[in-house]
Design a protein around this motif. Structure first.
Motif, PDB file in Angstrom:
ATOM      1  N   ARG A 219       0.821  -1.215   0.000  1.00  0.00           N
ATOM      2  CA  ARG A 219       0.000   0.000   0.000  1.00  0.00           C
ATOM      3  C   ARG A 219       0.855   1.266   0.000  1.00  0.00           C
ATOM      4  N   SER A 220       2.123   1.145   0.308  1.00  0.00           N
ATOM      5  CA  SER A 220       2.983   2.331   0.329  1.00  0.00           C
ATOM      6  C   SER A 220       3.322   2.805  -1.084  1.00  0.00           C
ATOM      7  N   ALA A 221       2.987   2.025  -2.078  1.00  0.00           N
ATOM      8  CA  ALA A 221       3.220   2.438  -3.468  1.00  0.00           C
ATOM      9  C   ALA A 221       1.906   2.985  -4.029  1.00  0.00           C
ATOM     10  N   ALA A 222       1.892   4.265  -4.331  1.00  0.00           N
ATOM     11  CA  ALA A 222       0.687   4.854  -4.920  1.00  0.00           C
ATOM     12  C   ALA A 222       0.464   4.280  -6.320  1.00  0.00           C
ATOM     13  N   ALA A 223      -0.774   4.319  -6.748  1.00  0.00           N
ATOM     14  CA  ALA A 223      -1.094   3.832  -8.093  1.00  0.00           C
ATOM     15  C   ALA A 223      -0.202   4.531  -9.120  1.00  0.00           C
ATOM     16  N   GLY A 224       0.465   3.753  -9.919  1.00  0.00           N
ATOM     17  CA  GLY A 224       1.321   4.298 -10.972  1.00  0.00           C
ATOM     18  C   GLY A 224       2.741   4.608 -10.546  1.00  0.00           C
ATOM     19  N   ASP A 225       3.038   4.515  -9.258  1.00  0.00           N
ATOM     20  CA  ASP A 225       4.397   4.801  -8.756  1.00  0.00           C
ATOM     21  C   ASP A 225       5.261   3.548  -8.962  1.00  0.00           C
ATOM     22  N   THR A 226       5.732   3.379 -10.151  1.00  0.00           N
ATOM     23  CA  THR A 226       6.483   2.163 -10.483  1.00  0.00           C
ATOM     24  C   THR A 226       7.875   2.140  -9.845  1.00  0.00           C
ATOM     25  N   GLU A 227       8.372   3.311  -9.484  1.00  0.00           N
ATOM     26  CA  GLU A 227       9.664   3.297  -8.784  1.00  0.00           C
ATOM     27  C   GLU A 227       9.503   2.592  -7.434  1.00  0.00           C
ATOM     28  N   ARG A 228       8.434   2.992  -6.705  1.00  0.00           N
ATOM     29  CA  ARG A 228       8.194   2.384  -5.397  1.00  0.00           C
ATOM     30  C   ARG A 228       7.749   0.925  -5.547  1.00  0.00           C
ATOM     31  N   SER A 229       6.853   0.649  -6.478  1.00  0.00           N
ATOM     32  CA  SER A 229       6.383  -0.736  -6.636  1.00  0.00           C
ATOM     33  C   SER A 229       7.533  -1.642  -7.082  1.00  0.00           C
ATOM     34  N   GLY A 230       8.474  -1.094  -7.844  1.00  0.00           N
ATOM     35  CA  GLY A 230       9.621  -1.894  -8.249  1.00  0.00           C
ATOM     36  C   GLY A 230      10.455  -2.316  -7.062  1.00  0.00           C
ATOM     37  N   TYR A 231      10.638  -1.361  -6.143  1.00  0.00           N
ATOM     38  CA  TYR A 231      11.410  -1.676  -4.935  1.00  0.00           C
ATOM     39  C   TYR A 231      10.643  -2.655  -4.040  1.00  0.00           C
ATOM     40  N   VAL A 232       9.390  -2.301  -3.762  1.00  0.00           N
ATOM     41  CA  VAL A 232       8.588  -3.141  -2.861  1.00  0.00           C
ATOM     42  C   VAL A 232       8.406  -4.536  -3.461  1.00  0.00           C
ATOM     43  N   GLY A 233       8.143  -4.601  -4.742  1.00  0.00           N
ATOM     44  CA  GLY A 233       7.960  -5.897  -5.385  1.00  0.00           C
ATOM     45  C   GLY A 233       9.195  -6.771  -5.278  1.00  0.00           C
ATOM     46  N   GLU A 234      10.355  -6.153  -5.401  1.00  0.00           N
ATOM     47  CA  GLU A 234      11.594  -6.920  -5.259  1.00  0.00           C
ATOM     48  C   GLU A 234      11.748  -7.432  -3.830  1.00  0.00           C
TER      49      GLU A 234
ATOM     50  N   ALA B 230       5.655  -4.232 -11.883  1.00  0.00           N
ATOM     51  CA  ALA B 230       5.967  -3.524 -13.128  1.00  0.00           C
ATOM     52  C   ALA B 230       5.033  -2.358 -13.401  1.00  0.00           C
ATOM     53  N   THR B 231       3.809  -2.421 -12.866  1.00  0.00           N
ATOM     54  CA  THR B 231       2.810  -1.417 -13.252  1.00  0.00           C
ATOM     55  C   THR B 231       2.354  -0.507 -12.121  1.00  0.00           C
ATOM     56  N   ALA B 232       2.498  -0.939 -10.885  1.00  0.00           N
ATOM     57  CA  ALA B 232       1.924  -0.239  -9.727  1.00  0.00           C
ATOM     58  C   ALA B 232       0.434  -0.021  -9.915  1.00  0.00           C
ATOM     59  N   ASP B 233      -0.178  -0.948 -10.604  1.00  0.00           N
ATOM     60  CA  ASP B 233      -1.622  -0.870 -10.856  1.00  0.00           C
ATOM     61  C   ASP B 233      -2.339  -1.618  -9.738  1.00  0.00           C
ATOM     62  N   PRO B 234      -3.146  -0.905  -8.931  1.00  0.00           N
ATOM     63  CA  PRO B 234      -3.832  -1.599  -7.825  1.00  0.00           C
ATOM     64  C   PRO B 234      -4.732  -2.728  -8.312  1.00  0.00           C
ATOM     65  N   ALA B 235      -5.179  -2.660  -9.544  1.00  0.00           N
ATOM     66  CA  ALA B 235      -6.043  -3.720 -10.081  1.00  0.00           C
ATOM     67  C   ALA B 235      -5.237  -4.897 -10.603  1.00  0.00           C
ATOM     68  N   ALA B 236      -3.914  -4.795 -10.577  1.00  0.00           N
ATOM     69  CA  ALA B 236      -3.078  -5.861 -11.139  1.00  0.00           C
ATOM     70  C   ALA B 236      -3.252  -7.172 -10.392  1.00  0.00           C
ATOM     71  N   GLY B 237      -3.735  -7.087  -9.144  1.00  0.00           N
ATOM     72  CA  GLY B 237      -3.985  -8.308  -8.388  1.00  0.00           C
ATOM     73  C   GLY B 237      -5.092  -9.131  -9.001  1.00  0.00           C
ATOM     74  N   GLY B 238      -5.980  -8.446  -9.703  1.00  0.00           N
ATOM     75  CA  GLY B 238      -7.011  -9.134 -10.475  1.00  0.00           C
ATOM     76  C   GLY B 238      -8.096  -9.809  -9.665  1.00  0.00           C
ATOM     77  N   GLY B 239      -8.148  -9.571  -8.396  1.00  0.00           N
ATOM     78  CA  GLY B 239      -9.183 -10.228  -7.616  1.00  0.00           C
ATOM     79  C   GLY B 239      -9.607  -9.384  -6.438  1.00  0.00           C
ATOM     80  N   ALA B 240     -10.579  -9.891  -5.747  1.00  0.00           N
ATOM     81  CA  ALA B 240     -11.064  -9.181  -4.565  1.00  0.00           C
ATOM     82  C   ALA B 240     -10.005  -9.219  -3.477  1.00  0.00           C
ATOM     83  N   ARG B 241      -9.917  -8.164  -2.754  1.00  0.00           N
ATOM     84  CA  ARG B 241      -8.974  -8.118  -1.640  1.00  0.00           C
ATOM     85  C   ARG B 241      -9.687  -8.537  -0.365  1.00  0.00           C
ATOM     86  N   PRO B 242      -8.987  -9.270   0.464  1.00  0.00           N
ATOM     87  CA  PRO B 242      -9.616  -9.646   1.725  1.00  0.00           C
ATOM     88  C   PRO B 242      -9.815  -8.428   2.613  1.00  0.00           C
TER      89      PRO B 242
END
Ligand SMILES: [Fe+2]
Length: 138
Positions: free
Chosen positions: A48-63, A124-136
């Motif tokens: 959640r610390s990566a805002a939508a579209g913030d691929t710099e942050r999502s790249g780090y967090v994802g790694e 790669a995308t920082a797209d919140p919908a990239a999970g493709g499913g409902a969130r618990p």
């Protein structure tokens, strides 16, 4: 030469932090299990610390998240190959628990395999919908 896992004379290990106890094994085993529990507790907040579209942050967090998953898999693989067979041989009465643990590790492996492409897509995308499913609900 030393490695990360072997204490040098005079070194003192940090105390095992509080929290759920997954096993009553050695302090080292309890410590690594706490690391995993702590890491996965932190994972939702990290994502959640990566805002939508913030691929710099999502790249780090994802790694970071991918590395946690890799370490968990290596830990389980090591137990499956190097600990449980010996435990089964030395303590046949534990065979049911060994089978149960091996089955649980296989289930975790399947979940790690399932989440990897979803995590990679989000990384790669920082797209919140990239999970493709409902969130618990949290
Ligand atoms: Fe373990």
């Amino acid at each position: 030469m030393s490695d990360f896992f072997t204490m040098e004379p005079g070194e003192v290990a940090a105390p095992v932090p509080g929290g759920p106890v997954l096993c009553t094994g050695t302090a080292a085993m309890r410590r690594i299990h706490r690391v995993f529990l702590w890491s996965y507790d932190e994972a939702p907040g990290l994502a959640r610390s990566a805002a939508a579209g913030d691929t710099e942050r999502s790249g780090y967090v994802g790694e970071v998240l991918a590395n946690i998953d890799k370490v968990l898999h290596v830990h389980h693989e090591g137990e499956d190959l190097l600990m449980y067979p010996q435990l089964r041989e030395r303590a046949p009465a534990c065979a049911l628990h060994v089978d149960e643990m091996l089955a649980q590790h296989a289930e975790v492996k399947a979940m790690l395999d399932e989440i990897a492409p979803i995590r990679d897509r989000w990384t790669a995308t920082a797209d919140p919908a990239a999970g493709g499913g409902a969130r618990p609900a949290l």
